[in-house]
Scaffold this motif. Sequence first.
Motif, PDB file in Angstrom:
ATOM      1  N   SER A 116      -0.347  -3.906 -13.085  1.00 44.21           N
ATOM      2  CA  SER A 116       1.000  -4.315 -13.492  1.00 44.21           C
ATOM      3  C   SER A 116       1.859  -3.101 -13.822  1.00 44.21           C
ATOM      4  CB  SER A 116       0.926  -5.258 -14.700  1.00 44.21           C
ATOM      5  OG  SER A 116       0.288  -6.465 -14.350  1.00 44.21           O
ATOM      6  N   TRP A 117       1.227  -2.075 -14.427  1.00 49.42           N
ATOM      7  CA  TRP A 117       1.975  -0.857 -14.751  1.00 49.42           C
ATOM      8  C   TRP A 117       2.466  -0.186 -13.478  1.00 49.42           C
ATOM      9  CZ3 TRP A 117       1.879   4.264 -13.532  1.00 49.42           C
ATOM     10  CH2 TRP A 117       2.717   5.103 -14.299  1.00 49.42           C
ATOM     11  N   VAL A 118       1.583  -0.060 -12.491  1.00 43.37           N
ATOM     12  CA  VAL A 118       1.991   0.582 -11.233  1.00 43.37           C
ATOM     13  C   VAL A 118       3.067  -0.252 -10.542  1.00 43.37           C
ATOM     14  CG1 VAL A 118       1.236   1.508  -9.016  1.00 43.37           C
ATOM     15  CG2 VAL A 118      -0.310   1.555 -10.970  1.00 43.37           C
ATOM     16  N   ALA A 119       2.899  -1.571 -10.536  1.00 40.80           N
ATOM     17  CA  ALA A 119       3.874  -2.452  -9.893  1.00 40.80           C
ATOM     18  C   ALA A 119       5.265  -2.297 -10.507  1.00 40.80           C
ATOM     19  CB  ALA A 119       3.413  -3.901 -10.002  1.00 40.80           C
ATOM     20  N   PRO A 125       7.678   3.422  -3.764  1.00 38.16           N
ATOM     21  CA  PRO A 125       7.630   2.010  -3.372  1.00 38.16           C
ATOM     22  C   PRO A 125       6.276   1.588  -2.805  1.00 38.16           C
ATOM     23  CG  PRO A 125       9.687   2.990  -2.651  1.00 38.16           C
ATOM     24  CD  PRO A 125       8.835   4.116  -3.170  1.00 38.16           C
ATOM     25  N   ALA A 126       5.638   2.476  -2.041  1.00 37.45           N
ATOM     26  CA  ALA A 126       4.338   2.132  -1.451  1.00 37.45           C
ATOM     27  C   ALA A 126       3.287   1.894  -2.530  1.00 37.45           C
ATOM     28  CB  ALA A 126       3.879   3.237  -0.504  1.00 37.45           C
ATOM     29  N   ALA A 131       0.053  -2.030  -5.456  1.00 40.70           N
ATOM     30  CA  ALA A 131      -0.377  -2.605  -6.733  1.00 40.70           C
ATOM     31  C   ALA A 131      -0.075  -4.100  -6.772  1.00 40.70           C
ATOM     32  CB  ALA A 131       0.320  -1.891  -7.888  1.00 40.70           C
ATOM     33  N   ARG A 132       1.086  -4.494  -6.272  1.00 39.42           N
ATOM     34  CA  ARG A 132       1.445  -5.920  -6.261  1.00 39.42           C
ATOM     35  C   ARG A 132       0.501  -6.722  -5.371  1.00 39.42           C
ATOM     36  NH1 ARG A 132       7.377  -3.733  -5.565  1.00 39.42           N
ATOM     37  NH2 ARG A 132       8.069  -3.729  -7.746  1.00 39.42           N
ATOM     38  N   LEU A 133       0.144  -6.148  -4.241  1.00 39.34           N
ATOM     39  CA  LEU A 133      -0.771  -6.833  -3.328  1.00 39.34           C
ATOM     40  C   LEU A 133      -2.123  -7.071  -3.993  1.00 39.34           C
ATOM     41  CD1 LEU A 133      -0.902  -7.824  -0.351  1.00 39.34           C
ATOM     42  CD2 LEU A 133      -1.906  -5.612   0.213  1.00 39.34           C
ATOM     43  N   ARG A 134      -2.640  -6.043  -4.664  1.00 36.37           N
ATOM     44  CA  ARG A 134      -3.929  -6.180  -5.351  1.00 36.37           C
ATOM     45  C   ARG A 134      -3.798  -7.100  -6.573  1.00 36.37           C
ATOM     46  NH1 ARG A 134      -6.007   0.169  -5.108  1.00 36.37           N
ATOM     47  NH2 ARG A 134      -6.255   0.244  -2.846  1.00 36.37           N
ATOM     48  N   THR A 152       4.909 -12.380  -7.298  1.00 33.23           N
ATOM     49  CA  THR A 152       4.354 -11.052  -7.039  1.00 33.23           C
ATOM     50  C   THR A 152       4.463 -10.704  -5.552  1.00 33.23           C
ATOM     51  OG1 THR A 152       2.802 -11.252  -8.880  1.00 33.23           O
ATOM     52  CG2 THR A 152       2.285  -9.615  -7.205  1.00 33.23           C
ATOM     53  N   LEU A 153       4.128 -11.656  -4.687  1.00 32.70           N
ATOM     54  CA  LEU A 153       4.184 -11.410  -3.246  1.00 32.70           C
ATOM     55  C   LEU A 153       5.620 -11.241  -2.760  1.00 32.70           C
ATOM     56  CD1 LEU A 153       1.480 -13.946  -2.002  1.00 32.70           C
ATOM     57  CD2 LEU A 153       1.278 -11.453  -2.108  1.00 32.70           C
TER      58      LEU A 153
END
Length: 223
Positions: A116-119, A125-126, A131-134, A152-153
């Motif tokens: 969540s922090w990375v997202a 952006p990558a 992070a969102r995908l995982r 999230t997706l």
Amino acid sequence: MASHLDLEEQEQLDQLKAFWKRWGNLITWLLTAALAVFAAWQGWQWRERNQAAEAAAMYGEFDRLLTAQDVDKAAAAAGDLKARFASTGFAAQASLQVAKLQLDKGKADDAKASLSWVAAQGSEPAYRDLARLRLAGLQLDQPKTYDEVAKTLDAIKSPEFAALVADRRGDLLLQEGKRDAAKAEYQKALAGMEKTQDYRRVIEAKLATLGVPTVVETAGAAQ
């Protein structure tokens, strides 16, 4: 002749004095400002290089702890990187990697927090979209989080993740009992994935459970 030259030089000197009286302060101010900007730029570059070196050293220590599978100390080292160098790629990479270790060690909630922090704050952006995908995958493991997974997706915008997003969305739709919609997403994922990618087999297996023949099955039937 000498008198004429003296008068001409005096006239030029008077013109120069008049010019400097009118524009001297402005010129001095502009030169001072330019020098200040240059000094600030040089200082910023030095700080950036210094921070990058410090962040790299901290990441090296984090990587050592990660390799040792020390989840608590690795998480602490990743936390230090986020606290001190949040805007660097080192912080995002460390959080992505420690999330995997946390998940492997059965700390799903900690892994979600890292992702969540990375997202939210990843430097690129990558990184944020990965992070969102995982994160969506972890959210799918929790009951009745359909809206959260969809949100999230929807936030993933990087074109290179389009096929994997479709795959995740297929998983979500399947959980919701929407088999036809899930099938369409899986087919979209398969179409958007390189034929050399091994993950295609996973998607083909999902399609097979929904009654869609795989490439292997189709080839066998043709023979």
